[in-house]
Design a protein around this motif. Structure first.
Motif, PDB file in Angstrom:
ATOM      1  N   ILE A 109      17.423  50.961  43.046  1.00  0.00           N
ATOM      2  CA  ILE A 109      16.048  51.517  42.808  1.00  0.00           C
ATOM      3  C   ILE A 109      16.572  53.096  43.299  1.00  0.00           C
ATOM      4  CG2 ILE A 109      13.849  51.996  43.611  1.00  0.00           C
ATOM      5  CD1 ILE A 109      13.680  48.989  44.304  1.00  0.00           C
ATOM      6  N   TYR A 115      18.192  54.807  40.537  1.00  0.00           N
ATOM      7  CA  TYR A 115      17.373  55.141  39.418  1.00  0.00           C
ATOM      8  C   TYR A 115      16.994  56.611  39.471  1.00  0.00           C
ATOM      9  CZ  TYR A 115      13.710  54.592  35.818  1.00  0.00           C
ATOM     10  OH  TYR A 115      12.760  54.586  34.871  1.00  0.00           O
ATOM     11  N   GLY A 116      16.503  57.054  40.648  1.00  0.00           N
ATOM     12  CA  GLY A 116      15.991  58.364  40.594  1.00  0.00           C
ATOM     13  C   GLY A 116      16.894  59.533  40.338  1.00  0.00           C
ATOM     14  N   LYS A 169      16.200  61.244  36.505  1.00  0.00           N
ATOM     15  CA  LYS A 169      15.405  62.315  36.690  1.00  0.00           C
ATOM     16  C   LYS A 169      14.907  63.190  35.390  1.00  0.00           C
ATOM     17  CE  LYS A 169      16.275  64.749  40.617  1.00  0.00           C
ATOM     18  NZ  LYS A 169      17.247  65.668  41.356  1.00  0.00           N
ATOM     19  N   LYS A 170      16.100  63.464  34.604  1.00  0.00           N
ATOM     20  CA  LYS A 170      15.928  64.396  33.171  1.00  0.00           C
ATOM     21  C   LYS A 170      15.576  63.463  32.132  1.00  0.00           C
ATOM     22  CE  LYS A 170      18.885  68.016  34.854  1.00  0.00           C
ATOM     23  NZ  LYS A 170      19.704  67.380  35.684  1.00  0.00           N
ATOM     24  N   TYR A 171      15.149  62.314  32.312  1.00  0.00           N
ATOM     25  CA  TYR A 171      14.974  61.469  31.165  1.00  0.00           C
ATOM     26  C   TYR A 171      13.379  60.846  31.180  1.00  0.00           C
ATOM     27  CZ  TYR A 171      19.813  62.150  30.273  1.00  0.00           C
ATOM     28  OH  TYR A 171      20.946  62.714  30.067  1.00  0.00           O
ATOM     29  N   ASP A 172      13.163  60.320  29.999  1.00  0.00           N
ATOM     30  CA  ASP A 172      11.658  59.715  29.734  1.00  0.00           C
ATOM     31  C   ASP A 172      11.959  58.225  30.418  1.00  0.00           C
ATOM     32  OD1 ASP A 172      10.107  61.650  29.252  1.00  0.00           O
ATOM     33  OD2 ASP A 172      10.747  61.567  27.239  1.00  0.00           O
ATOM     34  N   PHE A 173      10.935  57.551  30.964  1.00  0.00           N
ATOM     35  CA  PHE A 173      10.967  56.101  31.113  1.00  0.00           C
ATOM     36  C   PHE A 173      11.277  55.553  29.644  1.00  0.00           C
ATOM     37  CE2 PHE A 173       8.989  52.126  31.075  1.00  0.00           C
ATOM     38  CZ  PHE A 173       9.182  51.631  32.222  1.00  0.00           C
ATOM     39  N   GLY A 174      12.294  54.414  29.916  1.00  0.00           N
ATOM     40  CA  GLY A 174      12.446  53.451  28.819  1.00  0.00           C
ATOM     41  C   GLY A 174      13.287  54.015  27.706  1.00  0.00           C
ATOM     42  N   ILE A 213      16.438  54.402  25.504  1.00  0.00           N
ATOM     43  CA  ILE A 213      17.790  53.518  25.108  1.00  0.00           C
ATOM     44  C   ILE A 213      18.536  54.485  24.157  1.00  0.00           C
ATOM     45  CG2 ILE A 213      18.653  51.480  24.388  1.00  0.00           C
ATOM     46  CD1 ILE A 213      15.961  50.140  25.321  1.00  0.00           C
ATOM     47  N   ASN A 248      20.884  54.240  21.607  1.00  0.00           N
ATOM     48  CA  ASN A 248      21.660  53.309  21.362  1.00  0.00           C
ATOM     49  C   ASN A 248      22.433  53.644  20.135  1.00  0.00           C
ATOM     50  OD1 ASN A 248      19.571  53.616  19.364  1.00  0.00           O
ATOM     51  ND2 ASN A 248      18.861  51.419  19.529  1.00  0.00           N
ATOM     52  N   MET A 269      19.903  50.175  29.032  1.00  0.00           N
ATOM     53  CA  MET A 269      19.322  48.818  29.165  1.00  0.00           C
ATOM     54  C   MET A 269      19.083  48.305  30.468  1.00  0.00           C
ATOM     55  SD  MET A 269      18.192  46.638  26.674  1.00  0.00           S
ATOM     56  CE  MET A 269      19.003  46.083  25.298  1.00  0.00           C
ATOM     57  N   LEU A 271      16.684  50.089  32.433  1.00  0.00           N
ATOM     58  CA  LEU A 271      14.989  49.849  31.976  1.00  0.00           C
ATOM     59  C   LEU A 271      14.917  48.447  32.513  1.00  0.00           C
ATOM     60  CD1 LEU A 271      12.587  50.325  30.290  1.00  0.00           C
ATOM     61  CD2 LEU A 271      13.689  49.275  28.255  1.00  0.00           C
ATOM     62  N   ILE A 292      14.373  48.365  36.371  1.00  0.00           N
ATOM     63  CA  ILE A 292      13.181  49.042  37.147  1.00  0.00           C
ATOM     64  C   ILE A 292      12.060  48.311  36.663  1.00  0.00           C
ATOM     65  CG2 ILE A 292      12.670  50.942  35.351  1.00  0.00           C
ATOM     66  CD1 ILE A 292      13.381  51.259  39.085  1.00  0.00           C
TER      67      ILE A 292
END
Lengths: 391, 61
Positions: free
Chosen positions: A165, A168-169, A173-178, A180, A182, A193, A196, A199
């Motif tokens: 956890i 993860y911060g 920090k510079k990316y959107d949740f979720g 991937i 690929n 993956m 995501l 978390i």
């Protein structure tokens, strides 16, 4: 938020705690998967169920008759515990052993009809696929040592979750949740993956991991209760002569006394005098409440096995109740079949987290500095630093 | 969900999901019937979130 130095330190913890526990956690997740559905699997493989008669429509057979019928079926064994089926009120189980003081794993289970008192069948307890799964899951067939070892692996797993956890911060920090990615590389895809799934499932994995660790302490908790509350409740009997096992007070009447003392509660399990869960002089009738929560928090009523008097009835101390509550939260068996299916899906997600984590470690080992350098400009600052310093 | 501050942009979803898990785990303990259903809804949302974002990534690729 996290400085480079502290991020590196967290990464170190995340890497090593995960690496040590991953294979054991994989084993726990894989064996836990069928165990989530053990009730359904047991029902399916059972040759016959007890008669399903609505409760109250028929008289229950006397427990004394049920015990006697158990003795008839297994003349050289003694009944140590009597317990009820959670779902089916027409079934009573007897747990019989070679002697009252035989080891805990020495037992046979007889399924009795609660209305007729007749033997229905002897359950197969120590064989088959589910038994192997359960032993691997609880103690690796190694007894209490294996159990506590798995508890230690659970503690490492919890540290891995917490450090994950924290990491993860800076990573996200510079990316959107979720996110991937690929299309770039397999490593990035699996990293995303891993982040995501980790978390999303973190609180569930934390709860199941933590309650799993508490479950590994069951023997410790039992010992504390025996030395503590149970010893206190039965203190006046400490120097009494042992009871004559053939002239005990009627178990059926003793149980009725317990039910009268707590009419709003139901019967869960009875421990016969001399077993681990009571004194040498008492029947311990463990009662359960009638909500999903209170049905887990058992309350023992101690009945003098000579006179049939109720001598004490108390709520369990907090550490026993913590163990009782950690069971459903670990097993996922408290919200019907849909909850079990969700439990299984989250278990599968955990397996993917473990495997992607392992993959990331292996791929990092394999990758050369040059390959990592090419990815360099796409990675966030902390990870880039980490890559440069670690490898 | 729209999280505008940097902190919420980073931690908003994880916090919402952790809260959903907490309430979902407790709901089925508290009662049966509707409480169970609430638990199924909240806990299955974790799985749906995972499926949603994996599907989103595959659509783009």
């Amino acid at each position: 938020m996290a400085t480079l130095k502290s991020a590196k330190r967290w990464f170190w913890w995340h890497k090593w705690t995960s690496l040590i526990c991953t294979l054991f956690l994989l084993l726990l997740c894989l064996t836990g998967l069928p165990l989530v559905f053990h009730e359904e699997i047991d029902d399916f493989s059972k040759s016959k169920r007890g008669e399903t008669v609505p409760p109250g429509s028929r008289e229950n057979a006397s427990l004394d008759v049920i015990i006697a019928n158990g003795k008839k079926a297994q003349p050289d064994k003694v009944t140590r515990y009597v317990f009820w089926d959670d779902e089916d009120p027409s079934i009573v189980y007897l747990s019989l052993s070679d002697s009252i003081t035989a080891p805990p794993d020495n037992y046979k289970i007889l399924q009795m009809n609660a209305y007729t008192g007749e033997l229905e069948e002897q359950l197969k307890v120590d064989e088959g696929f589910m038994h192997i799964m359960l032993q691997l899951h609880t103690d690796l067939f190694l007894g209490i040592g294996g159990k506590l070892f798995l508890g230690l692996m659970g503690i490492l797993f919890i540290i891995a979750i917490i450090s994950g956890i924290v990491l993860y911060g800076p990573i996200m920090k510079k990316y959107d949740f979720g996110m991937i990615r690929n299309e770039k590389s397999r490593r990035l895809k699996w990293l995303d993956m891993h982040n995501l799934l980790g978390i999303v499932a973190l609180f569930w994995t934390f709860v199941v991991g933590f309650t799993g660790v508490i479950n590994t302490l069951s023997d410790v908790v039992l010992g504390l209760w025996q030395q503590g509350q149970l010893a206190e409740m039965t203190a006046p009997y400490r120097n009494e002569k042992p009871l004559n096992p053939d002239s005990l007070y009627s178990l059926d009447l003793a149980t009725k006394t317990a039910v009268k003392a707590a009419p709003q509660m139901g019967l869960r399990i009875i421990a016969m005098p001399g077993t681990m869960f009571t004194s040498k002089h008492h029947y311990a009738v463990f009662m359960k409440g009638n909500t999903p929560l209170t049905s887990r928090l058992l309350v023992p009523a101690l009945i003098d096995a000579k006179t049939g008097q109720l001598t004490d009835m108390r709520k369990m101390p907090w550490y026993v109740n913590a163990l009782f509550l950690s069971e459903p939260l670990h097993f996922g068996d408290y919200g019907g079949l849909p909850l079990k299916i969700i439990w299984a899906l989250l278990d599968l997600i955990t397996i993917v987290i473990l495997i992607t984590g392992l993959y990331l470690w292996i791929s990092r080992l394999k990758a050369s500095r040059a390959q990592l350098a090419r990815l360099d400009n796409r990675l966030p600052l902390t990870l880039k630093e980490e890559v440069n310093h670690e490898f | 969900m729209n999280f505008n501050t940097p902190f919420l942009r980073l931690w908003g979803m994880p916090l919402v999901l952790a809260l959903a898990t907490l309430v979902g785990l407790l709901a089925a303990l508290i009662g049966d019937g509707l409480w169970d259903a609430l638990s199924w809804l909240l806990l299955s949302s974790l799985v749906l979130v995972v499926v949603w974002y994996i599907a989103k990534a595959n659509r783009k690729a």
